[in-house]
Design a protein around this motif. Sequence first.
Motif, PDB file in Angstrom:
ATOM      1  N   THR A 195      -3.276   2.770  -9.652  1.00 19.92           N
ATOM      2  CA  THR A 195      -1.841   2.756  -9.983  1.00 19.92           C
ATOM      3  C   THR A 195      -1.595   2.285 -11.411  1.00 19.92           C
ATOM      4  O   THR A 195      -0.559   2.596 -11.989  1.00 19.92           O
ATOM      5  CB  THR A 195      -1.047   1.828  -9.051  1.00 19.92           C
ATOM      6  OG1 THR A 195      -1.391   0.460  -9.296  1.00 19.92           O
ATOM      7  CG2 THR A 195      -1.252   2.188  -7.593  1.00 19.92           C
ATOM      8  N   THR A 235      -2.043  -6.969  -4.129  1.00 24.04           N
ATOM      9  CA  THR A 235      -2.888  -6.273  -3.164  1.00 24.04           C
ATOM     10  C   THR A 235      -4.240  -6.967  -3.045  1.00 24.04           C
ATOM     11  O   THR A 235      -4.740  -7.190  -1.934  1.00 24.04           O
ATOM     12  CB  THR A 235      -3.069  -4.800  -3.564  1.00 24.04           C
ATOM     13  OG1 THR A 235      -1.784  -4.169  -3.611  1.00 24.04           O
ATOM     14  CG2 THR A 235      -3.965  -4.061  -2.586  1.00 24.04           C
ATOM     15  N   ALA A 263       1.418   1.633  -3.555  1.00 22.06           N
ATOM     16  CA  ALA A 263       0.152   1.906  -4.249  1.00 22.06           C
ATOM     17  C   ALA A 263      -0.310   3.349  -4.040  1.00 22.06           C
ATOM     18  O   ALA A 263      -0.654   4.029  -5.015  1.00 22.06           O
ATOM     19  CB  ALA A 263      -0.929   0.935  -3.776  1.00 22.06           C
ATOM     20  N   LEU A 323       1.197  -5.184  -8.863  1.00 25.41           N
ATOM     21  CA  LEU A 323       0.894  -4.582  -7.560  1.00 25.41           C
ATOM     22  C   LEU A 323      -0.585  -4.766  -7.232  1.00 25.41           C
ATOM     23  O   LEU A 323      -0.930  -5.149  -6.108  1.00 25.41           O
ATOM     24  CB  LEU A 323       1.258  -3.095  -7.549  1.00 25.41           C
ATOM     25  CG  LEU A 323       0.868  -2.345  -6.281  1.00 25.41           C
ATOM     26  CD1 LEU A 323       1.797  -2.715  -5.132  1.00 25.41           C
ATOM     27  CD2 LEU A 323       0.868  -0.857  -6.520  1.00 25.41           C
ATOM     28  N   THR A 324      -1.432  -4.511  -8.197  1.00 29.65           N
ATOM     29  CA  THR A 324      -2.863  -4.674  -7.987  1.00 29.65           C
ATOM     30  C   THR A 324      -3.201  -6.129  -7.660  1.00 29.65           C
ATOM     31  O   THR A 324      -3.949  -6.410  -6.725  1.00 29.65           O
ATOM     32  CB  THR A 324      -3.645  -4.200  -9.230  1.00 29.65           C
ATOM     33  OG1 THR A 324      -3.350  -2.818  -9.452  1.00 29.65           O
ATOM     34  CG2 THR A 324      -5.139  -4.378  -9.047  1.00 29.65           C
ATOM     35  N   ALA A 332      -5.380   0.603  -5.370  1.00 29.99           N
ATOM     36  CA  ALA A 332      -4.429  -0.252  -6.093  1.00 29.99           C
ATOM     37  C   ALA A 332      -4.682  -0.191  -7.599  1.00 29.99           C
ATOM     38  O   ALA A 332      -3.738  -0.125  -8.394  1.00 29.99           O
ATOM     39  CB  ALA A 332      -4.525  -1.688  -5.594  1.00 29.99           C
ATOM     40  N   GLU A 347       0.807  -1.216   0.000  1.00 34.86           N
ATOM     41  CA  GLU A 347       0.000   0.000   0.000  1.00 34.86           C
ATOM     42  C   GLU A 347       0.841   1.268   0.000  1.00 34.86           C
ATOM     43  O   GLU A 347       0.418   2.285  -0.531  1.00 34.86           O
ATOM     44  CB  GLU A 347      -0.970  -0.012   1.173  1.00 34.86           C
ATOM     45  CG  GLU A 347      -2.063  -1.037   0.956  1.00 34.86           C
ATOM     46  CD  GLU A 347      -3.366  -0.628   1.553  1.00 34.86           C
ATOM     47  OE1 GLU A 347      -3.394  -0.168   2.708  1.00 34.86           O
ATOM     48  OE2 GLU A 347      -4.377  -0.758   0.844  1.00 34.86           O
TER      49      GLU A 347
END
Length: 142
Positions: A58, A67, A8, A63-64, A55, A5
């Motif tokens: 971004t 997350t 993010a 990353l998403t 997320a 996070e």
Amino acid sequence: LEALEGVAFAQAAKNIKEADLSRLQVILEQMDQALQSRDSNLWSDLNSRFHREVAEITRMKLLTEFTLRTLDNWDRLRRYFFKQDFSDRLPLAQAEHRKMLELLRKGDEQALIATVSQHNREARDTYCKLLETAGMKSCSAP
């Protein structure tokens, strides 16, 4: 989650559009209503939605994905162990969400990262205390 996070929110602050801010604002308003009605399950679902939305802002696929996986695991933990708990932490967490949105609007990455870090640590500590209360072994923080 804290590390994910941090990245993010910092990246979202660079990418965020007015439409993104509007979507986050609507989620926060729904979270306010859930707080007023003391519906911790709805509030928690919306909390996950808020963090998922950040997320996605971004536009960083990996990353998403990480997350979303992490939030799904948090949700499973919450649903199994904390079925009817209305934590005193929820109003504080809601205030932190409002601060995050304000900092996203301002694009203040440093303050945003600090706020997100504190938010995640407080949530982790609350979950650990609730698990200990439920008779689980300590999940002491690093």
